[in-house]
Design a protein around this motif. Structure first.
Motif, short mmCIF file in Angstrom:
data_model
loop_
_atom_site.label_atom_id
_atom_site.label_comp_id
_atom_site.label_asym_id
_atom_site.label_seq_id
_atom_site.Cartn_x
_atom_site.Cartn_y
_atom_site.Cartn_z
N LYS A 73 0.86 -1.18 0.00
CA LYS A 73 0.00 0.00 0.00
C LYS A 73 0.90 1.23 0.00
O LYS A 73 1.85 1.32 0.78
N MET A 74 0.60 2.18 -0.88
CA MET A 74 1.35 3.41 -1.02
C MET A 74 0.41 4.57 -0.68
O MET A 74 -0.72 4.60 -1.18
N THR A 75 0.87 5.50 0.15
CA THR A 75 0.05 6.66 0.51
C THR A 75 0.86 7.92 0.26
O THR A 75 1.98 8.06 0.78
N ILE B 124 -3.05 3.92 -2.70
CA ILE B 124 -3.26 2.95 -3.78
C ILE B 124 -2.45 1.71 -3.48
O ILE B 124 -1.48 1.75 -2.72
N ASP B 125 -2.87 0.61 -4.08
CA ASP B 125 -2.15 -0.64 -3.93
C ASP B 125 -1.22 -0.84 -5.11
O ASP B 125 -1.55 -0.50 -6.25
N GLY B 126 -0.05 -1.36 -4.81
CA GLY B 126 0.89 -1.76 -5.84
C GLY B 126 0.98 -3.27 -5.85
O GLY B 126 0.78 -3.92 -4.81
N LYS B 127 1.25 -3.82 -7.01
CA LYS B 127 1.33 -5.27 -7.15
C LYS B 127 2.66 -5.64 -7.79
O LYS B 127 3.12 -4.97 -8.71
N GLU C 247 -2.08 1.49 -10.43
CA GLU C 247 -3.10 2.10 -11.27
C GLU C 247 -3.53 3.41 -10.63
O GLU C 247 -3.90 3.46 -9.46
N VAL C 248 -3.43 4.49 -11.43
CA VAL C 248 -3.78 5.82 -10.96
C VAL C 248 -4.70 6.46 -11.99
O VAL C 248 -4.33 6.61 -13.15
N GLU C 249 -5.92 6.78 -11.57
CA GLU C 249 -6.91 7.46 -12.42
C GLU C 249 -7.05 6.79 -13.79
O GLU C 249 -7.03 7.45 -14.82
N ALA D 19 -4.99 4.92 -15.42
CA ALA D 19 -3.73 4.63 -16.11
C ALA D 19 -2.95 3.59 -15.30
O ALA D 19 -2.81 3.72 -14.09
N GLU D 20 -2.48 2.56 -15.99
CA GLU D 20 -1.67 1.55 -15.33
C GLU D 20 -0.21 1.78 -15.68
O GLU D 20 0.15 1.87 -16.85
N MET D 21 0.61 1.92 -14.64
CA MET D 21 2.04 2.11 -14.82
C MET D 21 2.76 0.87 -14.32
O MET D 21 2.44 0.36 -13.25
N LYS D 22 3.73 0.40 -15.12
CA LYS D 22 4.55 -0.74 -14.72
C LYS D 22 5.99 -0.27 -14.58
O LYS D 22 6.49 0.47 -15.42
#
Length: 136
Positions: free
Chosen positions: A98-100, A106-109, A118-120, A122-125
């Motif tokens: 979990k990132m705050t 948001i959760d990171g995987k 995933e932010v708004e 958009a998925e960033m890898k």
């Protein structure tokens, strides 16, 4: 004799509980190692558009990098296109954290050696950077 057996049983349960609690804490420490370090953008999908590696390389060449730093002390820095967001992170299990930052969480995987967030829409890898460079 029965009282002694009950006392021994209670003590065994208490010791087992202590070891279980200590084991949970060390598990979180082990999970932290899966995520901590410096990561750079390797993939981006926004809606129906997926940006290629060459698109991302071009952004990087223009100085428009996206980097994620997950520090051992559970602080984090997300640098994106000249902006910076600082916050905290914590492991949830071996593959999620979990990132705050800036009041949002948001959760990171973690999968296949890459972190995705995933932010708004958009998925960033992100892929792990080879060496720890200058701190942001």
């Amino acid at each position: 004799m029965k009282a002694t057996k009950k006392i021994i049983a209670v003590l065994v349960c208490a010791f087992a509980l202590c070891f279980a609690l200590v084991g949970c804490d060390s598990g979180a420490e082990q999970y932290k190692k899966n995520f901590q370090g410096d990561w750079e953008l390797a993939g981006l999908t926004e809606g129906d558009t997926t940006y290629s590696e060459s698109d991302i390389s071009m952004l990087k060449a223009w100085g428009m990098e996206v980097k994620l730093s997950l520090n051992e002390d559970e602080t984090m820095v997300l640098e994106y296109f000249g902006e910076t967001a600082e916050g905290n992170w914590e492991p949830k299990d071996a593959t999620t954290f979990k990132m705050t930052a800036m009041g949002d969480s948001i959760d990171g995987k973690l999968a296949d050696g890459m972190i995705s967030i995933e932010v708004e829409g958009a998925e960033m890898k992100f892929k792990k950077m080879e060496s720890r460079g200058e701190r942001y």
